[in-house]
Design an enzyme around this catalytic site. Structure first.
Site, PDB file in Angstrom:
ATOM      1  N   PRO A  23      39.835  13.074 -27.695  1.00 54.09           N
ATOM      2  CA  PRO A  23      39.463  11.882 -28.283  1.00 54.09           C
ATOM      3  C   PRO A  23      40.290  11.383 -29.471  1.00 54.09           C
ATOM      4  CG  PRO A  23      37.606  12.859 -27.330  1.00 54.09           C
ATOM      5  CD  PRO A  23      38.663  13.941 -27.615  1.00 54.09           C
ATOM      6  N   CYS A  25      40.703   8.266 -32.325  1.00 53.80           N
ATOM      7  CA  CYS A  25      40.476   6.899 -32.841  1.00 53.80           C
ATOM      8  C   CYS A  25      41.506   6.011 -33.089  1.00 53.80           C
ATOM      9  CB  CYS A  25      39.341   6.864 -33.868  1.00 53.80           C
ATOM     10  SG  CYS A  25      37.686   7.120 -33.459  1.00 53.80           S
ATOM     11  N   ALA A  61      36.351   7.488 -29.292  1.00 58.16           N
ATOM     12  CA  ALA A  61      34.731   7.173 -29.334  1.00 58.16           C
ATOM     13  C   ALA A  61      34.689   5.854 -29.122  1.00 58.16           C
ATOM     14  CB  ALA A  61      34.239   7.554 -30.835  1.00 58.16           C
ATOM     15  N   GLN A 106      34.203   9.041 -24.221  1.00 62.02           N
ATOM     16  CA  GLN A 106      33.656   9.635 -25.170  1.00 62.02           C
ATOM     17  C   GLN A 106      32.492   8.846 -25.589  1.00 62.02           C
ATOM     18  OE1 GLN A 106      34.792  10.645 -29.256  1.00 62.02           O
ATOM     19  NE2 GLN A 106      34.447  12.816 -28.900  1.00 62.02           N
ATOM     20  N   TYR A 188      28.605  12.796 -36.938  1.00 56.83           N
ATOM     21  CA  TYR A 188      28.244  11.443 -36.454  1.00 56.83           C
ATOM     22  C   TYR A 188      26.840  11.851 -35.829  1.00 56.83           C
ATOM     23  CZ  TYR A 188      33.044  10.174 -36.843  1.00 56.83           C
ATOM     24  OH  TYR A 188      34.363   9.837 -37.326  1.00 56.83           O
ATOM     25  N   LEU A 307      44.933  22.074 -34.368  1.00 60.47           N
ATOM     26  CA  LEU A 307      46.118  22.769 -34.397  1.00 60.47           C
ATOM     27  C   LEU A 307      46.821  23.702 -33.543  1.00 60.47           C
ATOM     28  CD1 LEU A 307      45.568  23.586 -38.297  1.00 60.47           C
ATOM     29  CD2 LEU A 307      47.052  21.727 -37.348  1.00 60.47           C
ATOM     30  N   ARG A 330      47.175  15.659 -32.395  1.00 66.78           N
ATOM     31  CA  ARG A 330      48.273  14.892 -33.064  1.00 66.78           C
ATOM     32  C   ARG A 330      49.693  15.428 -32.318  1.00 66.78           C
ATOM     33  NH1 ARG A 330      44.171  16.185 -36.643  1.00 66.78           N
ATOM     34  NH2 ARG A 330      43.900  14.539 -38.286  1.00 66.78           N
TER      35      ARG A 330
END
Length: 365
Positions: A23, A25, A61, A106, A188, A307, A330
């Site tokens: 996920p 954002c 999310a 999610q 969260y 990573l 990423r």
């Protein structure tokens, strides 16, 4: 066959391989005309991963109510308009996935980390009501550093959030999602209740570990009760708060074991995010050890993230039993066709979209 490209079955969900999308954002919903509604950007963003060979794509999310959004530009799944927009995306992914892609949503509530400015706004901290923000909530009136203090949640508010997760799960099923992930990580709301660094309550929703884990497991029960028995349920957790006195791996193993007993099929293992003074020791594959321990000691399937950028890293994580799946973030933004390239590098033939077949690399020249 490389371990990364072996199929995996979770309940009735058949995944072609173990390479998935984490996920991420996007902060790209229109906060004025269509708050919480995914749009063309989300279709392009998630659709590109389907065309790129991902076997499972997890959305960013999606807040279960308006006050649970991280920012005014975050996605939601708390009304029918949002559900209809998500259905457009699930349909696209199912039609165009190079690896018969599946998609999961999610579900999340940001708690005290809600109502913040999005990263590319040029501003930081909490958004005031005058700029479209709102009062945040949490287990205790303790602010995340640099953010506004939340209001401590009452019993009725807690029960309301549990219902919101269940209602969002029903919408997710109707919108065509193949699986659901509950966001219990990264500081969260559910993680806030779990962490002793944030939750100072003395009622049934706080105190010792049992009370602090109660909301997480209650939400799991509520979601599991309204989705099909055949649909797998995922839970993302932060295996460590990376701060003294916070959640540690041993506590996360216990939580994962309980979550599995409550109907969770895979633990998506991340870490951190609870407090600003965390001391993360990051490096390539720095979270795979958490995943391996939870998989072994809690006896539940896990996904690992963090990573992991190369095909070799991902293959090693699965082949050595550190995880059942690898979630790319990423690296997927840099290369939305990461899985097609990884398959080639590992000597596996993964079907390309017919429109792209002219670009399939040759193994010999």
């Amino acid at each position: 066959m490389p371990a990364l490209f072996q199929p995996l079955r979770l309940r009735s969900l058949e995944l072609q391989h173990r390479g998935w999308v984490s996920p991420m954002c996007q902060y790209s919903c229109d906060p004025d005309d269509a708050p919480g509604v995914p749009n063309d950007w989300h279709l392009m963003h998630l659709g590109s991963f389907a065309a790129g060979g991902a076997a499972l794509i997890l959305t960013e999310a999606a807040a279960v109510n308006a006050e649970g959004r991280i920012s005014p530009r975050d996605a939601g799944l708390y009304n029918s308009g949002q559900a209809e927009a998500w259905q457009r995306i699930t349909s696209f992914v199912h039609r165009h996935g190079a690896a018969e892609a599946k998609i999961g949503v999610q579900l999340a509530h940001a708690g005290r980390k809600a109502s913040t400015y999005w990263p590319f706004s040029g501003k930081r901290g909490s958004v005031p009501e005058s700029d479209g923000g709102w009062t945040t909530v949490g287990p205790s009136p303790l602010a995340f550093e640099g953010y506004a203090s939340p209001a401590a949640m009452g019993a009725d508010q807690i029960s309301g959030v549990v219902r919101d997760f269940a209602d969002a799960a029903v919408r997710a099923v109707d919108a065509g999602f193949d699986t659901i992930e509950i966001h219990g990580a990264h500081g969260y709301l559910l993680h806030q209740f779990q962490s002793p660094l944030i939750n100072t309550r003395t009622d049934a929703w706080g105190g010792g570990e049992t009370g602090r884990n109660r909301l997480m497991l209650t939400v799991v029960d509520a979601v599991r009760a309204v989705i099909p028995e055949s649909m797998p349920l995922l839970l993302r957790i932060s295996a460590s708060d990376w701060a003294e006195g916070g959640v540690d791996l041993a506590a996360s193993v216990r939580l994962a074991r309980q979550a599995a007993e409550h109907g969770v099929d895979l633990i998506d293992v991340s870490s951190g995010g609870a407090v600003a003074h965390q001391q993360i020791k990051a490096g390539p594959g720095y979270q795979t050890g958490f995943s391996a321990a939870i998989r072994k000691e809690a006896g539940v399937a896990t996904g690992t993230v963090g990573l992991l950028t190369s095909a070799g890293q991902a293959e090693h994580a699965v082949a050595t039993g550190q995880a059942d799946g690898v979630l790319i973030a990423r690296a997927a933004l840099r290369d939305p066709h990461w899985w097609l390239r990884a398959a080639f590098e590992l000597g596996h033939d993964l079907a390309w979209p017919p429109q792209y077949e002219r670009a399939v690399p040759r193994r010999t020249f």
